[in-house]
Design a protein around this motif. Sequence first.
Motif, PDB file in Angstrom:
ATOM      1  N   PRO A  81      19.723 -12.635  25.738  1.00 15.10           N
ATOM      2  CA  PRO A  81      20.842 -11.723  25.976  1.00 15.10           C
ATOM      3  C   PRO A  81      21.993 -11.951  24.986  1.00 15.10           C
ATOM      4  O   PRO A  81      22.025 -12.972  24.297  1.00 15.10           O
ATOM      5  CB  PRO A  81      21.286 -12.085  27.404  1.00 15.10           C
ATOM      6  N   ALA A  82      22.908 -11.015  24.975  1.00 14.37           N
ATOM      7  CA  ALA A  82      24.096 -11.138  24.106  1.00 14.37           C
ATOM      8  C   ALA A  82      25.127 -12.003  24.822  1.00 14.37           C
ATOM      9  O   ALA A  82      26.164 -11.530  25.257  1.00 14.37           O
ATOM     10  CB  ALA A  82      24.658  -9.751  23.806  1.00 14.37           C
ATOM     11  N   ASN A  83      24.836 -13.293  24.917  1.00 13.85           N
ATOM     12  CA  ASN A  83      25.715 -14.181  25.691  1.00 13.85           C
ATOM     13  C   ASN A  83      26.960 -14.575  24.877  1.00 13.85           C
ATOM     14  O   ASN A  83      27.054 -14.267  23.683  1.00 13.85           O
ATOM     15  CB  ASN A  83      24.920 -15.422  26.155  1.00 13.85           C
TER      16      ASN A  83
ATOM     17  N   GLY B 186      22.386 -19.868  29.602  1.00 13.42           N
ATOM     18  CA  GLY B 186      21.290 -20.522  30.301  1.00 13.42           C
ATOM     19  C   GLY B 186      21.000 -21.910  29.737  1.00 13.42           C
ATOM     20  O   GLY B 186      21.296 -22.207  28.577  1.00 13.42           O
ATOM     21  N   SER B 187      20.422 -22.728  30.586  1.00 16.14           N
ATOM     22  CA  SER B 187      20.161 -24.113  30.153  1.00 16.14           C
ATOM     23  C   SER B 187      18.740 -24.294  29.653  1.00 16.14           C
ATOM     24  O   SER B 187      18.242 -25.399  29.555  1.00 16.14           O
ATOM     25  CB  SER B 187      20.443 -25.072  31.302  1.00 16.14           C
ATOM     26  N   GLY B 188      18.050 -23.217  29.341  1.00 14.21           N
ATOM     27  CA  GLY B 188      16.753 -23.308  28.709  1.00 14.21           C
ATOM     28  C   GLY B 188      15.615 -23.486  29.667  1.00 14.21           C
ATOM     29  O   GLY B 188      15.744 -23.432  30.843  1.00 14.21           O
TER      30      GLY B 188
ATOM     31  N   GLU C 186      17.514 -18.687  25.913  1.00 11.66           N
ATOM     32  CA  GLU C 186      18.805 -19.114  25.366  1.00 11.66           C
ATOM     33  C   GLU C 186      18.798 -20.544  24.838  1.00 11.66           C
ATOM     34  O   GLU C 186      19.813 -21.241  24.882  1.00 11.66           O
ATOM     35  CB  GLU C 186      19.937 -18.894  26.394  1.00 11.66           C
ATOM     36  N   ASN C 187      17.625 -20.986  24.355  1.00 13.36           N
ATOM     37  CA  ASN C 187      17.556 -22.260  23.630  1.00 13.36           C
ATOM     38  C   ASN C 187      17.792 -21.984  22.157  1.00 13.36           C
ATOM     39  O   ASN C 187      17.284 -20.979  21.625  1.00 13.36           O
ATOM     40  CB  ASN C 187      16.163 -22.884  23.781  1.00 13.36           C
TER      41      ASN C 187
ATOM     42  N   TRP D  76      29.599 -23.236  25.741  1.00  7.29           N
ATOM     43  CA  TRP D  76      29.453 -22.132  26.698  1.00  7.29           C
ATOM     44  C   TRP D  76      28.471 -22.474  27.818  1.00  7.29           C
ATOM     45  O   TRP D  76      28.599 -21.991  28.946  1.00  7.29           O
ATOM     46  CB  TRP D  76      29.024 -20.853  25.981  1.00  7.29           C
ATOM     47  N   ARG D  77      27.505 -23.343  27.477  1.00  3.80           N
ATOM     48  CA  ARG D  77      26.566 -23.779  28.516  1.00  3.80           C
ATOM     49  C   ARG D  77      27.333 -24.577  29.579  1.00  3.80           C
ATOM     50  O   ARG D  77      27.087 -24.435  30.769  1.00  3.80           O
ATOM     51  CB  ARG D  77      25.475 -24.627  27.877  1.00  3.80           C
TER      52      ARG D  77
END
Lengths: 486, 302
Positions: free
Chosen positions: A431-433, A484-486, A259-260, A477-478
Motif C-alpha cells: 500500500p501507499a503507506n 505493517g511489521s512484515g 511492507e518489508n 513509521w512502523r
Amino acid sequence: MLPRNSLWVPRKAPFAVTRREFLYLTGAAALVAACGNGSDATTTTAAGSSTSVAPVAGGPETSFVEPREQLSGELKILLWSHFVPAHDAWFDPFVEEWGEMVGVDVTVDHIAVADVPAAIASEIQSGQPEHDLLQYIAVLSQHEPSVVDMTDVVTEAESRYGEMLELTRRSSFNPNTEKYYAFAPAWAPDPGNYRQSLWDGVGLPEGPSTYDDLLQGGSEIFASEGVQLGIGMSQEIDSNMALRGLMWSFGAGIQDENENVIINSDATIAAIEYMNELFAGAMTPEVFAWNAASNNQGINAGELSYILNSISAYRTAQDEGLEVADDILFTPALEGPETALVASHVMYNWIVPDAPDVNVAAAQEFLLHYAENLAPVAWNSKLYDFPAFPERVPDLAGWVDEDPFGSNPPDKLSVLNTALDWATNIGHPGPANPAIGQIFGESIIPVMFAEAAQGNKTPEEALTDAETQINAIFDDWRGRGLVGSG
Amino acid sequence: MTTTTATKQRYLGDNPRFLAGLFMSPAVLYIIALVGFPFVLAIIYAFTDISTGNPELEFVGWATFRRVLADPVFREALWNTFLFAVIANVMVVVLATALAEILVRDFKGKWLVRFLVLLPWVAPVSLATITWLWTLDSIFSPIDWVLRQLGLITENMYWLGQPGTAMTSVIAVQTWRIVPLAAVIVMAGLIAIPSDITDAVAVDGAGFWRRMFQVTIPLLAPIIAVAVLFGLILTISDMSVVYVLTRGGPTNSTQVLSTWAFIKGIEGGALAQGAAVALFLLPVLIAITAIVLRLARRREVM
C-alpha cells in the motif's frame, strides 16, 4: 573611532534623499513588486504558463442524487490547480451548483500543486483547519491519525457504482489499521509520450515498447538528431514516478506486499546500471535539474524524443496550436526484464480533517456527488482523469478510441484503454503507506539513480545509502503502528 | 476627580518612556506572535516524535536529534550550508563595498543606478528567483545562448543540473539578492566617515588602494560586520533561493539545512525531525551574532 551617532546621515550627504525622492523610489519599488504578484484571475498550467480558460463544450450532463441526510453550513475545499485548466473552469461552477441544491455555502480554493503538501500539513497541524475537504495528487497516508475514516463513503460509493479499482484502494487504504484515510475516486495514467517522426527514423514508428528499445532507439536519435529523451532523475514528482516504474519493470521495489523493505536486490542494481547506460547514451544533465513541468516544456519545445508523463503535455501543445502536437503519440509502460509497470501519474486523494467545526457530512456527501459525476470529470479534464469506479464512465473507452478533443489521428489516445494492465499505485506491490510517502517526499529514489548516473557513487554505494535512509523511515513509521511489521 | 484624570492623561502622554513602550508594543507583539511563539514551538517539537499527521506530543528526549545526525543527507546539508553561507557572504562584502564606493560618488543617472541596484532587494524573493530559474534553464538559458554566440561553449552548461554549477548558481543568486542591502549599509558607513579624515588622507597623497585598505575599510569595519551579520542570518535561515532553483538537487548537492528542514518536516511528514534540523544551527547563529556584535562594538568605541 567613529562616534556613536555617526551613522546618522548628514542632511546634505550624497546619499540623502528628499521626501519626494523617497516616495518615487518606494512607489516604483511597490509597482515592481505588484507587477510580479497579481495573477489571481488566471490558472497556472502544467507547462508553467498562465492563461484564462473556458470549460470544455458538450459532454455528459451532471447528475444529482439526494444526500443521505439534510446538509447545512459551509463547505470549504482546497485542491490543486489542475494540469488541464479546463477542468477547474468546469469544477468550480459544478461545486457551486451542488451547494445551492443541498443548501451548503461552498468555497473552492485552488493552489499550485507544489504548495499543497505544506498547506495540508499546516491545516492538519493547527487542529483548526481552514478547509473541510482537502485534495492532493500523491500520498497522504501520513495524515491518517488526524483525518476522518472514509470507509462509510467508500462502502456507499461501491454499493452505488461497483467495486473500486485496486489501484486507488491501495492509494487510500491502510490494511494495518483497516482505515480509509482518504477517498480516491479518480486517477491518471502515465503513458510514454514519444515523437513519432524521430522514432520512425530509427525503425520504431510505434515508439519504444521495451526498455531495450528505449536505450537503443533513444541513443540513436540523440546521436543522429541531437534530441535527447527525458526520464527525470531530479528531486520532483515526475522523476519519482518514472523511476519507480523502471524499478518495478526490472523486478525491483522498495517494499513487498507485506511492507518489508526489499530495495537491496540485484534487480535494483540492474535498474541503476540500466539508467547509467541510458543517461550516457541518450540524455543530458538537464534531467537532474527538472521540475514537474520540465518534461512537458521539453517535449513541446521539440527538445525531447520521449517522456513518461500523463497526457497534459500533449493537451497543452494542442491548446496552444503547437505543430509538435500531431507528432506526439503514446505508448504503454515499457517492458522490462520482469514486467511492464508504471505508477499512476496522479492519485486523487481527498481527506477530511478530524477536527471540531469541520463539516464532515457535507464533505462526504460532496465526494459521493463527485463520484456520481465521474463521467463529466473525465470529459472536462479532457480525458486526463480516469475513474476509480469504471462503471460510472461507460463511454470512456469510446472517447479514448476517438478523441473528442480533436486529436490527429483521432485514435492516438487509444493506448490508455489498456492502462489498467500496466498502471499501479505508489508503494506497489504494497500500500501507499506513510513510509512510502516520506521516501517519495524526500526523493530518495531519484537521488539514488542520479548519484550513480553522475558517477559520484557506484550503483552499490548509491543503493546502500538509499537503503539506510529507507530503513530508518520504515522503522520510524512502523513504530507508530502505521506500517505493517512484515 | 475629572481634573486628576486629565492631569494623569496629560502626564502619560508626555512621558517618553510610556510613549516608547506604547509605540514599541506592536513590534514586540509581532515578534512574540510570529517569531517567538513558532520558535518555542520548534524547540518543543524537536524533543518529541510529532508528525504532520499526528499533532500529539510525546517527548522522546534527544532521540530526534540522534536520528537527524545519523542521516547522511543532513550531514551533506550541514556542509553545504557552511559553504553556501561563507562563500556568498565573502562575495557580498567585496561586491557591496565596491558598489558603495561607486554609489557615493556623483555621476549622471545616479538615481537610476541606485534604483536598479536596490531592485533585487525590493522584488519578492520568490519572483526574483523564478526569473533566475528561467535564466538558468537547462534548455532555454539566455546565458547559454550568449555564451554560444560568443563561441565560448558548444553545448549548454546545465547550470542547475550539475553539482558544481548548481552550487555556483545558488551562491551567485543569493549574493545578487543580498548585495543591495549590504551596499546600502556600507554606503551609510562611508557617508558617515568624517570629511576631515578623507581630506587629510588626500592631502597626504595616499592613493586609492592605500586609502581603501588603510583608512576606509578599518573605519568601516563595524559597519561591514553588521552587513555580514545580516547576510549570514539571511543566507542560513532563508530557503527560498535554494528551494525554487534546485529543491536541494541535483543529488542533494545544494541541499541546505533550511530546505532539508522543510522537505523532511513538511513534505516528508517527519515534523519533529524537520524542527530539529531547523534548530541545529541556532547555537552557531547565536554565537556568530554575539561575536560579530561584540567585535563591531569594540571597533566602534576604539
